[in-house]
Design a protein around this motif. Structure first.
Motif, PDB file in Angstrom:
ATOM      1  N   GLU A   1      18.270  54.907  57.419  1.00  0.00           N
ATOM      2  CA  GLU A   1      19.625  54.579  56.990  1.00  0.00           C
ATOM      3  C   GLU A   1      19.988  55.267  55.686  1.00  0.00           C
ATOM      4  N   LYS A   2      19.012  55.545  54.843  1.00  0.00           N
ATOM      5  CA  LYS A   2      19.271  56.211  53.578  1.00  0.00           C
ATOM      6  C   LYS A   2      19.499  57.695  53.851  1.00  0.00           C
ATOM      7  N   LYS A   3      20.731  58.111  53.671  1.00  0.00           N
ATOM      8  CA  LYS A   3      21.062  59.501  53.935  1.00  0.00           C
ATOM      9  C   LYS A   3      21.079  60.267  52.625  1.00  0.00           C
ATOM     10  N   SER A   4      20.848  61.545  52.721  1.00  0.00           N
ATOM     11  CA  SER A   4      20.915  62.365  51.528  1.00  0.00           C
ATOM     12  C   SER A   4      22.365  62.572  51.143  1.00  0.00           C
ATOM     13  N   VAL A   5      22.561  62.937  49.916  1.00  0.00           N
ATOM     14  CA  VAL A   5      23.906  63.180  49.410  1.00  0.00           C
ATOM     15  C   VAL A   5      24.581  64.287  50.219  1.00  0.00           C
ATOM     16  N   LEU A   6      23.825  65.296  50.581  1.00  0.00           N
ATOM     17  CA  LEU A   6      24.413  66.409  51.329  1.00  0.00           C
ATOM     18  C   LEU A   6      24.948  65.974  52.688  1.00  0.00           C
ATOM     19  N   GLU A   7      24.300  64.989  53.333  1.00  0.00           N
ATOM     20  CA  GLU A   7      24.787  64.502  54.623  1.00  0.00           C
ATOM     21  C   GLU A   7      26.092  63.739  54.481  1.00  0.00           C
ATOM     22  N   GLU A   8      26.369  63.228  53.270  1.00  0.00           N
ATOM     23  CA  GLU A   8      27.564  62.430  53.060  1.00  0.00           C
ATOM     24  C   GLU A   8      28.795  63.259  52.712  1.00  0.00           C
ATOM     25  N   LEU A   9      28.603  64.525  52.396  1.00  0.00           N
ATOM     26  CA  LEU A   9      29.756  65.363  52.074  1.00  0.00           C
ATOM     27  C   LEU A   9      30.643  65.503  53.303  1.00  0.00           C
ATOM     28  N   ASN A  10      31.911  65.231  53.136  1.00  0.00           N
ATOM     29  CA  ASN A  10      32.856  65.394  54.241  1.00  0.00           C
ATOM     30  C   ASN A  10      33.289  66.850  54.334  1.00  0.00           C
ATOM     31  N   GLN A  11      33.618  67.287  55.526  1.00  0.00           N
ATOM     32  CA  GLN A  11      34.092  68.648  55.719  1.00  0.00           C
ATOM     33  C   GLN A  11      35.402  68.872  54.968  1.00  0.00           C
ATOM     34  N   THR A  12      36.169  67.812  54.771  1.00  0.00           N
ATOM     35  CA  THR A  12      37.456  67.944  54.090  1.00  0.00           C
ATOM     36  C   THR A  12      37.301  68.035  52.579  1.00  0.00           C
ATOM     37  N   ASP A  13      36.149  67.656  52.034  1.00  0.00           N
ATOM     38  CA  ASP A  13      35.941  67.759  50.589  1.00  0.00           C
ATOM     39  C   ASP A  13      35.896  69.226  50.188  1.00  0.00           C
ATOM     40  N   ALA A  14      36.548  69.507  49.072  1.00  0.00           N
ATOM     41  CA  ALA A  14      36.461  70.861  48.534  1.00  0.00           C
ATOM     42  C   ALA A  14      35.084  70.989  47.893  1.00  0.00           C
ATOM     43  N   ILE A  15      34.278  71.876  48.419  1.00  0.00           N
ATOM     44  CA  ILE A  15      32.933  72.050  47.885  1.00  0.00           C
ATOM     45  C   ILE A  15      32.968  73.202  46.903  1.00  0.00           C
ATOM     46  N   GLY A  16      32.723  72.901  45.678  1.00  0.00           N
ATOM     47  CA  GLY A  16      32.716  73.894  44.613  1.00  0.00           C
ATOM     48  C   GLY A  16      32.122  73.260  43.378  1.00  0.00           C
ATOM     49  N   PHE A  17      32.053  74.025  42.318  1.00  0.00           N
ATOM     50  CA  PHE A  17      31.423  73.506  41.115  1.00  0.00           C
ATOM     51  C   PHE A  17      32.185  72.316  40.545  1.00  0.00           C
ATOM     52  N   GLU A  18      33.518  72.344  40.584  1.00  0.00           N
ATOM     53  CA  GLU A  18      34.304  71.256  40.008  1.00  0.00           C
ATOM     54  C   GLU A  18      34.098  69.957  40.790  1.00  0.00           C
ATOM     55  N   SER A  19      34.132  70.008  42.135  1.00  0.00           N
ATOM     56  CA  SER A  19      33.940  68.780  42.921  1.00  0.00           C
ATOM     57  C   SER A  19      32.506  68.256  42.786  1.00  0.00           C
ATOM     58  N   LEU A  20      31.539  69.135  42.661  1.00  0.00           N
ATOM     59  CA  LEU A  20      30.158  68.700  42.449  1.00  0.00           C
ATOM     60  C   LEU A  20      30.019  68.016  41.082  1.00  0.00           C
ATOM     61  N   LYS A  21      30.677  68.563  40.087  1.00  0.00           N
ATOM     62  CA  LYS A  21      30.643  67.982  38.747  1.00  0.00           C
ATOM     63  C   LYS A  21      31.240  66.574  38.761  1.00  0.00           C
ATOM     64  N   GLN A  22      32.285  66.368  39.542  1.00  0.00           N
ATOM     65  CA  GLN A  22      32.922  65.061  39.621  1.00  0.00           C
ATOM     66  C   GLN A  22      32.043  64.050  40.348  1.00  0.00           C
ATOM     67  N   LYS A  23      31.327  64.476  41.361  1.00  0.00           N
ATOM     68  CA  LYS A  23      30.490  63.577  42.171  1.00  0.00           C
ATOM     69  C   LYS A  23      29.125  63.299  41.544  1.00  0.00           C
ATOM     70  N   LEU A  24      28.635  64.182  40.686  1.00  0.00           N
ATOM     71  CA  LEU A  24      27.277  64.072  40.147  1.00  0.00           C
ATOM     72  C   LEU A  24      26.991  62.719  39.497  1.00  0.00           C
ATOM     73  N   PRO A  25      27.848  62.170  38.621  1.00  0.00           N
ATOM     74  CA  PRO A  25      27.535  60.867  38.015  1.00  0.00           C
ATOM     75  C   PRO A  25      27.361  59.749  39.065  1.00  0.00           C
ATOM     76  N   GLU A  26      28.172  59.773  40.106  1.00  0.00           N
ATOM     77  CA  GLU A  26      28.062  58.773  41.177  1.00  0.00           C
ATOM     78  C   GLU A  26      26.724  58.903  41.899  1.00  0.00           C
ATOM     79  N   TRP A  27      26.319  60.119  42.195  1.00  0.00           N
ATOM     80  CA  TRP A  27      25.060  60.357  42.904  1.00  0.00           C
ATOM     81  C   TRP A  27      23.860  59.937  42.060  1.00  0.00           C
ATOM     82  N   VAL A  28      23.911  60.232  40.774  1.00  0.00           N
ATOM     83  CA  VAL A  28      22.803  59.861  39.879  1.00  0.00           C
ATOM     84  C   VAL A  28      22.689  58.338  39.804  1.00  0.00           C
ATOM     85  N   ALA A  29      23.822  57.666  39.653  1.00  0.00           N
ATOM     86  CA  ALA A  29      23.813  56.200  39.577  1.00  0.00           C
ATOM     87  C   ALA A  29      23.240  55.585  40.852  1.00  0.00           C
ATOM     88  N   ARG A  30      23.621  56.119  42.012  1.00  0.00           N
ATOM     89  CA  ARG A  30      23.108  55.604  43.287  1.00  0.00           C
ATOM     90  C   ARG A  30      21.603  55.843  43.395  1.00  0.00           C
TER      91      ARG A  30
END
Length: 123
Positions: free
Chosen positions: A89-118
């Motif tokens: 049930e524990k999925k990696s962060v990469l599996e949770e990325l939606n195809q609609t999310d803009a994948i780039g350095f800025e979106s990764l920077k925004q998501k990083l604090p959430e991923w670290v906390a989880r």
């Protein structure tokens, strides 16, 4: 011959053979049974040999007894296989990325604090 095994009963069985569709088992008093691949766990299983081996003894639940006395069994309520499901049930962060999310350095920077906390909560 009256069958001593009843639907809903938990019994220990020994794996005597493995086929792509399930595992053949035998009780200590030589009653044969089958654990269909769909009754091992709720997750999809591609290769039953990754979970069971010939000679292994497992606790199974009787889901049906045929007229000739053969057992249809399930491992879905076996604690070992339940724990294995929870691990998946524990999925990696990469599996949770939606195809609609803009994948780039800025979106990764925004998501990083959430991923670290989880990740810190899981450990």
């Amino acid at each position: 011959m009256k069958n001593k095994y009843k639907k809903g009963q938990f019994i220990k069985v020994k794996v005597t053979g493995i086929q792509p569709y399930g595992a053949f088992v035998e009780t200590p008093d030589h009653v044969e049974g089958l654990i269909h691949i769909s009754e091992v766990m709720n997750d999809y299983i591609h290769n039953l040999n990754l979970f069971l081996t010939v000679g292994q003894i497992v606790k199974a639940k009787v889901i049906d007894v045929s007229e000739d006395g053969k057992l249809n069994l399930s491992l879905k309520e076996n604690d070992y296989f339940k724990r294995h499901e929870r691990k998946k049930e524990k999925k990696s962060v990469l599996e949770e990325l939606n195809q609609t999310d803009a994948i780039g350095f800025e979106s990764l920077k925004q998501k990083l604090p959430e991923w670290v906390a989880r990740a810190e909560r899981i450990q």
